[in-house]
Enzyme design. Structure first.
Site, short mmCIF file in Angstrom:
data_model
loop_
_atom_site.label_atom_id
_atom_site.label_comp_id
_atom_site.label_asym_id
_atom_site.label_seq_id
_atom_site.Cartn_x
_atom_site.Cartn_y
_atom_site.Cartn_z
N PHE A 166 -71.24 36.36 -48.21
CA PHE A 166 -70.53 37.52 -48.71
C PHE A 166 -69.84 38.20 -47.53
CE2 PHE A 166 -73.70 36.48 -51.73
CZ PHE A 166 -73.18 36.81 -52.96
N LYS A 167 -68.50 38.14 -47.54
CA LYS A 167 -67.72 38.80 -46.50
C LYS A 167 -67.34 40.18 -47.02
CE LYS A 167 -63.42 38.45 -43.83
NZ LYS A 167 -62.08 37.84 -43.79
N ILE A 168 -68.04 41.18 -46.52
CA ILE A 168 -67.85 42.54 -47.01
C ILE A 168 -66.95 43.30 -46.03
CG2 ILE A 168 -68.99 44.66 -47.74
CD1 ILE A 168 -69.70 42.20 -49.44
#
Length: 305
Positions: A166-168
């Site tokens: 998950f690239k937040i």
């Protein structure tokens, strides 16, 4: 400290163009070689910082094939496959898998400011890509304009086996990372941040295991991640303080044009041309970028000399 399967620095490769606007395929190989020599843990291609929104489908296919063949397993390669149409996203995922990509990255479905995937549509698109059988990184970026609440992300992580990372990079990324890790537990195999590492230290404190920056100075940002994951927060802070002026200038003034400008200065590529309607960097903005970079002596400024 939680051990994550995925960690480190996995930057985005810029796409070089000749001054006439054609894709510089030989320059692309040099970009990839420079990134490997920067000590990256992985490389992402065809992302927003690769100017994917200015690249044709035929160019996409050629760049995907060239990049995967040229990297040849030296580091994992992530192929960005975002598109509003689920069938196109699935086809891109299959192509990436068949060519040997380690992973795909995708934003939720969106097209323009008002055509956005619902939570159900977003879940279903990611589920169908998951059936292809290649690990997925979800990109939670303001560009999509799609709200991705933590409960939805946790449900997706738990129910879609191939959704691993998950690239937040939304506003208040650290708070969202912290909540995501707390609620998702072991299902969140790789919590990453982005945005050129402008919020990296806070995100690492929140539990991020890695970062997806640009290709500008990954060799100088990686030690921040490495030290922090090793429990040496003081060393991480000291290194972050050194690079933050460059990171800030890139994030606030240059965007994806910074890495290519530095690569021209360092002899990696011959041109930092950006396709219309993207304007070139202002000479003063470029000069300050190089002024901030030179005392740090990054790989990018020396690689081609």
């Amino acid at each position: 400290m939680t051990h994550y399967t995925y960690s480190g620095i996995w930057p985005v490769a810029p796409t070089p163009f000749h001054p006439d606007g054609q894709v510089d395929m030989e320059g692309m190989k040099r970009v990839l070689d420079c990134m490997v020599d920067q000590g990256v843990d992985g490389i992402c291609i065809l992302a927003n910082f690769s100017e994917q929104f200015l690249i044709s489908d035929a160019e996409r296919a050629a760049l995907t094939k060239l990049s995967l063949e040229h990297v040849a397993g030296r580091v994992p390669v992530i192929v960005t496959i975002s598109h509003f149409a689920t069938d196109i996203v699935v086809a891109r995922a299959r192509e990436a898998k068949d060519l040997g990509a380690a992973m795909v990255m995708m934003m939720p479905p969106y097209h323009g400011a008002l055509l956005k995937g619902t939570p159900e549509q977003t879940f279903e698109q990611f589920r169908r890509v998951g059936e292809v059988g290649i690990p997925i990184m979800l990109q939670d970026a303001p560009l999509s304009g799609v709200e991705l609440p933590v409960p939805l992300l946790v449900k997706m992580a738990q129910d879609i086996e191939m959704l691993k990372l998950f690239k937040i990079e939304c506003p208040q990324a650290a708070a969202k990372l912290r909540a995501l890790i707390e609620a998702g537990g072991a299902a969140i195999e790789g919590p990453f941040d982005g945005e050129e590492a402008i919020t990296l230290l806070a995100d690492l404190d929140a539990g991020a295991s890695g970062t997806m920056t640009s290709a500008l100075i990954p060799d100088l940002i990686k030690p921040v991640v490495t030290a922090h994951l090793a429990g040496d927060r003081a060393a991480a802070m000291a290194q972050y303080a050194k690079v933050l002026p460059v990171v800030n200038h890139e994030n606030r003034q240059c965007g994806f044009r910074a890495a290519k400008a530095a690569m021209v200065a360092g002899g990696v590529i011959a041109s930092d041309f950006c396709r219309h309607p993207i304007p070139p960097l202002h000479p003063q903005t470029r000069a300050m970028l190089l002024e901030l970079l030179q005392p740090l002596d990054p790989v990018v400024l020396n690689w081609g000399k």
